[in-house]
Scaffold this motif. Structure first.
Motif, PDB file in Angstrom:
ATOM      1  N   ARG A  15       0.836  -1.199   0.000  1.00 26.65           N
ATOM      2  CA  ARG A  15       0.000   0.000   0.000  1.00 26.65           C
ATOM      3  C   ARG A  15       0.875   1.255   0.000  1.00 26.65           C
ATOM      4  N   LYS A  16       1.925   1.240   0.797  1.00 25.19           N
ATOM      5  CA  LYS A  16       2.837   2.389   0.875  1.00 25.19           C
ATOM      6  C   LYS A  16       3.543   2.603  -0.473  1.00 25.19           C
ATOM      7  N   TYR A  17       3.973   1.508  -1.114  1.00 18.65           N
ATOM      8  CA  TYR A  17       4.638   1.603  -2.408  1.00 18.65           C
ATOM      9  C   TYR A  17       3.689   2.164  -3.469  1.00 18.65           C
ATOM     10  N   LEU A  18       2.460   1.644  -3.515  1.00 18.94           N
ATOM     11  CA  LEU A  18       1.490   2.123  -4.496  1.00 18.94           C
ATOM     12  C   LEU A  18       1.134   3.585  -4.267  1.00 18.94           C
ATOM     13  N   TYR A  19       0.988   3.976  -3.005  1.00 17.63           N
ATOM     14  CA  TYR A  19       0.669   5.361  -2.693  1.00 17.63           C
ATOM     15  C   TYR A  19       1.820   6.290  -3.078  1.00 17.63           C
ATOM     16  N   GLY A  20       3.048   5.851  -2.871  1.00 15.06           N
ATOM     17  CA  GLY A  20       4.205   6.681  -3.178  1.00 15.06           C
ATOM     18  C   GLY A  20       4.546   6.751  -4.654  1.00 15.06           C
ATOM     19  N   ASN A  21       4.064   5.789  -5.426  1.00 13.42           N
ATOM     20  CA  ASN A  21       4.427   5.726  -6.848  1.00 13.42           C
ATOM     21  C   ASN A  21       3.227   5.734  -7.771  1.00 13.42           C
ATOM     22  N   TRP A  22       2.079   6.187  -7.306  1.00 12.21           N
ATOM     23  CA  TRP A  22       0.862   6.125  -8.118  1.00 12.21           C
ATOM     24  C   TRP A  22       1.006   6.894  -9.426  1.00 12.21           C
TER      25      TRP A  22
END
Length: 72
Positions: A5-12
């Protein structure tokens, strides 16, 4: 799950751009080939994400080496 979730939020933004460019690359290559085949056009999204990660690591290393950041 939290890391994903953190990765997707940071790289959306980069994922969105990569998906759009992948779609365009796939359409273009299918038109050029006149048949369905799987090639390098499917690597657009992974290459964009790897490039973003590389640039971030280089920036972090440059900040560390210039003394702006005390600890990694």
């Amino acid at each position: 799950m939290e890391e994903l979730r953190k990765y997707l939020y940071g790289n959306w933004f980069w994922i969105f751009i990569g998906l759009i460019l992948t779609e365009e690359a796939v359409k273009t290559t299918y038109i050029e080939r006149n048949y369905i085949a799987y090639g390098g056009e499917w690597l657009v999204l992974p290459l964009i994400l790897m490039a973003v990660e590389l640039v971030r690591n280089i920036c972090n290393a440059a900040r560390y080496l210039s003394g702006l950041e005390e600890d990694l």
